[in-house]
Design an enzyme around this catalytic site. Structure first.
Site, PDB file in Angstrom:
ATOM      1  CD  GLU A  28      -3.184  -0.886   0.554  1.00 11.48           C
ATOM      2  OE1 GLU A  28      -3.991  -0.089   1.025  1.00 11.48           O
ATOM      3  OE2 GLU A  28      -3.363  -1.484  -0.533  1.00 11.48           O
ATOM      4  CD  GLU A  89      -7.953  -1.289   9.392  1.00 13.86           C
ATOM      5  OE1 GLU A  89      -9.119  -0.856   9.325  1.00 13.86           O
ATOM      6  OE2 GLU A  89      -6.950  -0.588   9.152  1.00 13.86           O
ATOM      7  CB  VAL A  93      -2.936 -13.453  -0.249  1.00 11.12           C
ATOM      8  CG1 VAL A  93      -2.334 -14.783  -0.692  1.00 11.12           C
ATOM      9  CG2 VAL A  93      -4.327 -13.663   0.340  1.00 11.12           C
ATOM     10  N   GLY A 101      -6.817 -19.044  -4.417  1.00 15.86           N
ATOM     11  CA  GLY A 101      -8.014 -19.201  -3.581  1.00 15.86           C
ATOM     12  C   GLY A 101      -7.816 -18.857  -2.117  1.00 15.86           C
ATOM     13  N   GLY A 103      -7.224 -15.792  -0.659  1.00 23.12           N
ATOM     14  CA  GLY A 103      -8.026 -14.607  -0.315  1.00 23.12           C
ATOM     15  C   GLY A 103      -9.501 -14.972  -0.210  1.00 23.12           C
ATOM     16  CG  ASN A 130      -5.329  -2.683  -4.187  1.00 21.48           C
ATOM     17  OD1 ASN A 130      -4.851  -3.509  -4.976  1.00 21.48           O
ATOM     18  ND2 ASN A 130      -5.509  -2.942  -2.913  1.00 21.48           N
ATOM     19  CE1 TYR A 137     -11.885  -7.100  -0.767  1.00 18.47           C
ATOM     20  CE2 TYR A 137     -11.042  -5.016  -1.598  1.00 18.47           C
ATOM     21  CZ  TYR A 137     -10.998  -6.047  -0.682  1.00 18.47           C
ATOM     22  OH  TYR A 137     -10.073  -6.024   0.318  1.00 18.47           O
TER      23      TYR A 137
HETATM   24  C1  LIG Z   1      -6.468  -9.026  -3.154  1.00 24.37           C
HETATM   25  C2  LIG Z   1      -5.851 -10.325  -2.694  1.00 24.37           C
HETATM   26  C3  LIG Z   1      -6.086 -10.483  -1.195  1.00 24.37           C
HETATM   27  C4  LIG Z   1      -6.533 -11.485  -3.432  1.00 24.37           C
HETATM   28  O1  LIG Z   1      -6.073 -12.687  -2.861  1.00 24.37           O
HETATM   29  P1  LIG Z   1      -5.955 -14.012  -3.734  1.00 24.37           P
HETATM   30  O2  LIG Z   1      -5.630 -15.121  -2.812  1.00 24.37           O
HETATM   31  O3  LIG Z   1      -5.034 -13.798  -4.861  1.00 24.37           O
HETATM   32  O4  LIG Z   1      -7.456 -14.148  -4.276  1.00 24.37           O
HETATM   33  P2  LIG Z   1      -8.149 -15.430  -4.916  1.00 24.37           P
HETATM   34  O5  LIG Z   1      -7.130 -16.370  -5.461  1.00 24.37           O
HETATM   35  O6  LIG Z   1      -9.088 -15.999  -3.915  1.00 24.37           O
HETATM   36  O7  LIG Z   1      -8.940 -14.757  -6.129  1.00 24.37           O
HETATM   37  C5  LIG Z   1     -10.351 -14.866  -6.284  1.00 24.37           C
HETATM   38  C6  LIG Z   1     -10.747 -14.131  -7.536  1.00 24.37           C
HETATM   39  O8  LIG Z   1     -10.547 -12.716  -7.391  1.00 24.37           O
HETATM   40  C7  LIG Z   1     -10.150 -12.157  -8.658  1.00 24.37           C
HETATM   41  N1  LIG Z   1      -8.786 -11.648  -8.555  1.00 24.37           N
HETATM   42  C8  LIG Z   1      -7.919 -11.789  -7.537  1.00 24.37           C
HETATM   43  N2  LIG Z   1      -6.752 -11.159  -7.795  1.00 24.37           N
HETATM   44  C9  LIG Z   1      -6.887 -10.626  -9.028  1.00 24.37           C
HETATM   45  C10 LIG Z   1      -6.011  -9.865  -9.863  1.00 24.37           C
HETATM   46  N3  LIG Z   1      -4.756  -9.539  -9.472  1.00 24.37           N
HETATM   47  N4  LIG Z   1      -6.467  -9.473 -11.080  1.00 24.37           N
HETATM   48  C11 LIG Z   1      -7.723  -9.810 -11.498  1.00 24.37           C
HETATM   49  N5  LIG Z   1      -8.602 -10.532 -10.748  1.00 24.37           N
HETATM   50  C12 LIG Z   1      -8.181 -10.932  -9.522  1.00 24.37           C
HETATM   51  C13 LIG Z   1     -10.209 -13.297  -9.656  1.00 24.37           C
HETATM   52  O9  LIG Z   1     -11.525 -13.317 -10.204  1.00 24.37           O
HETATM   53  C14 LIG Z   1      -9.971 -14.509  -8.778  1.00 24.37           C
HETATM   54  O10 LIG Z   1     -10.480 -15.698  -9.325  1.00 24.37           O
HETATM   55  P3  LIG Z   1      -9.584 -16.520 -10.395  1.00 24.37           P
HETATM   56  O11 LIG Z   1      -8.180 -16.580  -9.871  1.00 24.37           O
HETATM   57  O12 LIG Z   1     -10.270 -17.847 -10.441  1.00 24.37           O
HETATM   58  O13 LIG Z   1      -9.666 -15.728 -11.663  1.00 24.37           O
HETATM   59  C15 LIG Z   1      -4.328 -10.395  -3.012  1.00 24.37           C
HETATM   60  O14 LIG Z   1      -4.136 -10.087  -4.371  1.00 24.37           O
HETATM   61  C16 LIG Z   1      -3.499  -9.447  -2.183  1.00 24.37           C
HETATM   62  O15 LIG Z   1      -3.120  -9.743  -1.052  1.00 24.37           O
HETATM   63  N6  LIG Z   1      -3.212  -8.263  -2.741  1.00 24.37           N
HETATM   64  C17 LIG Z   1      -2.375  -7.296  -2.040  1.00 24.37           C
HETATM   65  C18 LIG Z   1      -3.103  -6.703  -0.834  1.00 24.37           C
HETATM   66  C19 LIG Z   1      -4.440  -6.101  -1.220  1.00 24.37           C
HETATM   67  O16 LIG Z   1      -4.599  -5.458  -2.244  1.00 24.37           O
HETATM   68  N7  LIG Z   1      -5.414  -6.286  -0.330  1.00 24.37           N
HETATM   69  C20 LIG Z   1      -6.724  -5.707  -0.476  1.00 24.37           C
HETATM   70  C21 LIG Z   1      -6.663  -4.343   0.097  1.00 24.37           C
HETATM   71  S1  LIG Z   1      -8.116  -3.433  -0.128  1.00 24.37           S
END
Ligand SMILES: CC(C)(COP(=O)(O)OP(=O)(O)OC[C@H]1O[C@@H](n2cnc3c(N)ncnc32)[C@H](O)[C@@H]1OP(=O)(O)O)[C@@H](O)C(=O)NCCC(=O)NCCS
Length: 170
Positions: A28, A89, A93, A101, A103, A130, A137
Site C-alpha cells: 500500500e 480492516e 495474501v 483461492g 483470499g 489497487n 472484491y
Molecule cells: C487481493 C488479494 C487479497 C486477493 O487474494 P488471492 O488469494 O489472490 O485471491 P483469490 O485467489 O481468492 O482470487 C479470487 C478471484 O478474485 C479475482 N482476482 C484476484 N486477484 C486478481 C487480480 N490480481 N487481477 C484480477 N482478478 C483478480 C479473480 O476473479 C480470482 O479468481 P480466479 O483466480 O479464479 O480468476 C491479493 O491479491 C493481495 O493480497 N493483494 C495485495 C493486498 C491487497 O490489495 N489487499 C486488499 C486491500 S483493499
C-alpha cells in the site's frame, strides 16, 4: 488450490502477522507509517480490551512445519439503522500464494461469521488504483458505496491532546 487452511489467529501468531502486515503496508506504500508491532498486536487482538479479530491462512508443509501466508483482520461494528456489521480492516495474501483461492477462503470465513451473527453487511475500504484488490472484491459481487454525501474526519494524537486541553481549560 494451494495447500493451506484458514483458522482463527492465536496470540503466538503475532510475529508472523506483523511480518504479513509489513508486506501489506509495503504493498500500500505505507510501510513508513506502520506503528503496529508484536506488543501492540498482542494487546489489541488478544488482551483484556481487544479491539480486533483475525483469520489467518496457514501453509501446510510436507515437513510438518507451517507458516502464515495471508490474514484478514476484522472488527465488529454497529449502526443504529441496521445493527451489527463486520468491518474488514486488512486483507493480505503473500505474492507467491495469490490466485490460488487463499483470499477467497479468508473472506469466506469472515462472510460465514458475519452471516451467523445476522450482520446486514460487511464493509471495508480499498485504495483507488489497487487493481488486484478491486478485482477481487468485484469477483465477490461487492458494490462500491457512494459516499458523496458523507465526509470522513480524523483527529490525530496531537489534535486530540490540544482539543482536550482546550475543553478542560474552558
Ligand atoms: C487481493 C488479494 C487479497 C486477493 O487474494 P488471492 O488469494 O489472490 O485471491 P483469490 O485467489 O481468492 O482470487 C479470487 C478471484 O478474485 C479475482 N482476482 C484476484 N486477484 C486478481 C487480480 N490480481 N487481477 C484480477 N482478478 C483478480 C479473480 O476473479 C480470482 O479468481 P480466479 O483466480 O479464479 O480468476 C491479493 O491479491 C493481495 O493480497 N493483494 C495485495 C493486498 C491487497 O490489495 N489487499 C486488499 C486491500 S483493499
Amino acid at each position: 488450490m494451494a495447500d493451506f487452511s484458514v483458522r482463527e489467529a492465536r496470540e503466538d501468531d503475532c510475529d508472523e502477522i506483523v511480518r504479513l502486515m509489513q508486506g501489506f503496508a509495503t504493498h500500500e506504500g505505507n510501510l513508513h507509517l506502520l506503528k503496529t508491532n508484536v506488543k501492540t498486536l498482542k494487546r489489541d487482538g488478544f488482551g483484556e480490551k481487544k479491539v480486533f479479530d483475525c483469520f489467518v491462512a496457514e501453509e501446510t508443509q510436507s515437513t510438518g512445519r507451517s507458516r502464515l501466508v495471508g490474514y484478514l483482520m476484522y472488527m465488529w461494528s454497529f449502526t443504529t439503522l441496521t445493527g451489527r456489521f463486520l468491518y474488514v480492516e486488512d486483507l493480505f495474501v503473500e505474492r507467491d500464494f495469490r490466485r490460488k483461492g487463499v483470499g477467497s477462503a479468508l473472506w469466506a470465513s469472515a462472510m460465514k461469521l458475519a452471516l451467523s451473527w445476522g450482520c446486514g453487511y460487511m464493509q471495508w475500504m480499498a485504495k483507488r488504483g489497487n487493481t488486484s484488490g478491486i478485482n477481487f472484491y468485484k469477483h465477490l459481487g461487492a458494490v462500491e458505496t457512494n459516499t458523496d454525501n458523507f465526509m470522513t474526519f480524523t483527529l490525530d494524537e496531537d489534535a486530540m491532546t490540544l482539543a482536550c486541553s482546550k475543553i478542560v481549560s474552558e
